[in-house]
Design a protein around this motif. Structure first.
Motif, short mmCIF file in Angstrom:
data_model
loop_
_atom_site.label_atom_id
_atom_site.label_comp_id
_atom_site.label_asym_id
_atom_site.label_seq_id
_atom_site.Cartn_x
_atom_site.Cartn_y
_atom_site.Cartn_z
N ALA A 41 -41.60 -6.42 25.49
CA ALA A 41 -42.35 -5.73 24.44
C ALA A 41 -41.96 -4.26 24.38
N HIS A 42 -41.73 -3.65 25.53
CA HIS A 42 -41.34 -2.25 25.56
C HIS A 42 -39.97 -2.05 24.90
N ARG A 43 -39.03 -2.94 25.21
CA ARG A 43 -37.70 -2.84 24.58
C ARG A 43 -37.80 -3.01 23.08
N GLN A 44 -38.64 -3.93 22.64
CA GLN A 44 -38.79 -4.15 21.20
C GLN A 44 -39.39 -2.93 20.51
N GLU A 45 -40.38 -2.32 21.16
CA GLU A 45 -40.98 -1.13 20.58
C GLU A 45 -39.96 0.01 20.48
N LEU A 46 -39.07 0.10 21.46
CA LEU A 46 -38.04 1.12 21.42
C LEU A 46 -37.06 0.87 20.28
N ARG A 47 -36.72 -0.39 20.07
CA ARG A 47 -35.79 -0.72 18.99
C ARG A 47 -36.44 -0.49 17.63
N ALA A 48 -37.71 -0.80 17.52
CA ALA A 48 -38.37 -0.78 16.21
C ALA A 48 -38.86 0.60 15.81
N ASP A 49 -39.06 1.47 16.77
CA ASP A 49 -39.67 2.76 16.47
C ASP A 49 -38.72 3.89 16.86
N ALA A 50 -38.19 4.55 15.87
CA ALA A 50 -37.23 5.63 16.14
C ALA A 50 -37.88 6.75 16.94
N ARG A 51 -39.15 7.01 16.71
CA ARG A 51 -39.82 8.06 17.46
C ARG A 51 -39.95 7.69 18.92
N ALA A 52 -40.19 6.41 19.19
CA ALA A 52 -40.27 5.97 20.58
C ALA A 52 -38.91 6.09 21.26
N ARG A 53 -37.85 5.79 20.50
CA ARG A 53 -36.51 5.94 21.08
C ARG A 53 -36.24 7.40 21.42
N ALA A 54 -36.64 8.30 20.53
CA ALA A 54 -36.43 9.72 20.79
C ALA A 54 -37.24 10.19 21.99
N ALA A 55 -38.47 9.71 22.10
CA ALA A 55 -39.32 10.09 23.23
C ALA A 55 -38.75 9.57 24.54
N GLU A 56 -38.24 8.35 24.52
CA GLU A 56 -37.65 7.77 25.73
C GLU A 56 -36.41 8.55 26.14
N SER A 57 -35.60 8.94 25.17
CA SER A 57 -34.40 9.73 25.48
C SER A 57 -34.79 11.08 26.07
N ALA A 58 -35.82 11.70 25.51
CA ALA A 58 -36.27 13.00 26.03
C ALA A 58 -36.80 12.86 27.45
N ARG A 59 -37.52 11.77 27.71
CA ARG A 59 -38.05 11.54 29.06
C ARG A 59 -36.92 11.38 30.07
N LEU A 60 -35.88 10.63 29.69
CA LEU A 60 -34.76 10.43 30.59
C LEU A 60 -33.99 11.73 30.83
N ARG A 61 -33.83 12.52 29.77
CA ARG A 61 -33.14 13.82 29.94
C ARG A 61 -33.92 14.73 30.88
N ALA A 62 -35.25 14.75 30.73
CA ALA A 62 -36.08 15.57 31.60
C ALA A 62 -35.99 15.10 33.05
N LEU A 63 -35.96 13.78 33.23
CA LEU A 63 -35.84 13.23 34.58
C LEU A 63 -34.52 13.62 35.21
N HIS A 64 -33.43 13.54 34.43
CA HIS A 64 -32.12 13.93 34.95
C HIS A 64 -32.09 15.41 35.32
N ARG A 65 -32.73 16.25 34.50
CA ARG A 65 -32.79 17.69 34.80
C ARG A 65 -33.54 17.94 36.11
N GLN A 66 -34.65 17.21 36.31
CA GLN A 66 -35.41 17.35 37.54
C GLN A 66 -34.59 16.95 38.75
N LEU A 67 -33.84 15.85 38.62
CA LEU A 67 -33.02 15.40 39.74
C LEU A 67 -31.92 16.41 40.06
N ARG A 68 -31.31 16.98 39.00
CA ARG A 68 -30.26 17.97 39.25
C ARG A 68 -30.81 19.24 39.88
#
Length: 312
Positions: free
Chosen positions: A280-307
């Motif tokens: 269901a989460h994958r489907q929501e990401l595919r169907a909702d462009a805003r959710a895709r953008a939010a997921e990308s932002a979350r991953l970028r923030a996580l990578h910045r924290q790790l670095r």
């Protein structure tokens, strides 16, 4: 609306059944589905009226478009067959979509005449179908038909959903009291044959309406709205975990893991819950462009924290 055939609609009116075409405005807005109420102008359907409920799945293939299987349904009959080992995970998937539709789901187990121990088989399914009635029925002997008829009284619309070969068409004919759907014999391996090729609404003698649907090779969730009802027991255990963001793996104070260890929760049911949550989460990401953008932002923030961690 009783049937959709390549732009031609079969509609039920006060004057009887009519065949009409779809106006361009309808195609540009809400595509009509079986069970819809439509406004007519002459020989054209010009508007699909607002839906009360809708059984929706994600269309087959790589796209993420939602497909309305049946609209304005009061009861969803999730149909499976007795006589073989219960396919609990499949039933759970259908129940998740049924709960999300806004209608009331009921599990109907057909071919009770082929089952050696009906009460035990029903109990096995009922243990997983939390909060849902489970009814055994035989279109051959008539056993259980009265209980199913009571689910579709006058003014009620029900939809039968389930895989091919579980006896939906035979059940429809038994409820209608006459052959309104084609049926086929049992295959050599004991399974039924696929017969229904299109979704169609049928009036029943008592005044109810029943939508018969073809077997679905794929039933992908359009969202995760029905999961909390389908897996209410798992959700209750998860609510008792020490940490709100518990992943139910190795965290201390995990109530889900404790329930599995005690034997109160079937680990296969837990795995199915997690699998459908991820789907269901994958489907929501595919169907909702805003959710895709939010997921990308979350991953970028996580990578910045790790670095930014010391020692990196």
């Amino acid at each position: 609306m009783a049937r959709v055939d390549r732009g031609r609609l079969t509609v039920l009116t006060a004057e009887g059944e009519r065949r009409v075409s779809c106006a361009g405005a309808v195609h540009a807005g809400t595509a009509p589905a079986v069970g819809d109420w439509v406004a007519l102008r002459g020989e054209q359907a010009v508007q699909v009226l607002p839906r009360r409920t809708a059984f929706v799945r994600t269309a087959a293939g790589r796209g993420s478009g939602a497909q309305v299987v049946a609209a304005n349904v009061d009861v969803v009959l999730v149909v499976d067959a007795l006589g073989a080992e219960a396919r609990l995970r499949r039933i759970e998937r259908y129940l998740a979509v049924a709960w999300a539709s806004g209608a009331t789901p009921v599990v109907v187990l057909t071919k009770a005449d082929l089952c050696a121990d009906v009460p035990a088989a029903v109990a096995q399914v009922a243990e997983d179908a939390v909060g849902v009635d489970v009814l055994p029925v035989s279109a051959v002997t008539g056993s259980g038909l009265a209980a199913v008829r009571e689910l579709v009284p006058a003014g009620c619309t029900a939809a039968m959903v389930g895989p091919s070969g579980v006896g939906k068409s035979s059940l429809l004919n038994a409820l209608a009291g006459q052959p309104v759907a084609a049926v086929a014999g049992i295959r050599g391996d004991g399974r039924g044959r696929h017969t229904t090729t299109a979704r169609e609404l049928h009036p029943l003698p008592g005044g109810g309406l029943l939508i018969d649907t073809p077997g679905m090779r794929e039933l992908a969730l359009a969202d995760g709205e029905g999961l909390s009802a389908t897996y209410a027991d798992v959700a209750d255990w998860a609510a008792g975990c020490r940490f709100r963001d518990c992943a139910h793996r190795t965290e201390p104070g995990c109530a889900v893991a404790a329930a599995i260890d005690r034997g109160d929760l079937d680990p296969a049911r837990f795995v199915a819950w997690r699998k459908l949550q991820a789907e269901a989460h994958r489907q929501e990401l595919r169907a909702d462009a805003r959710a895709r953008a939010a997921e990308s932002a979350r991953l970028r923030a996580l990578h910045r924290q790790l670095r930014a961690r010391p020692g990196r």
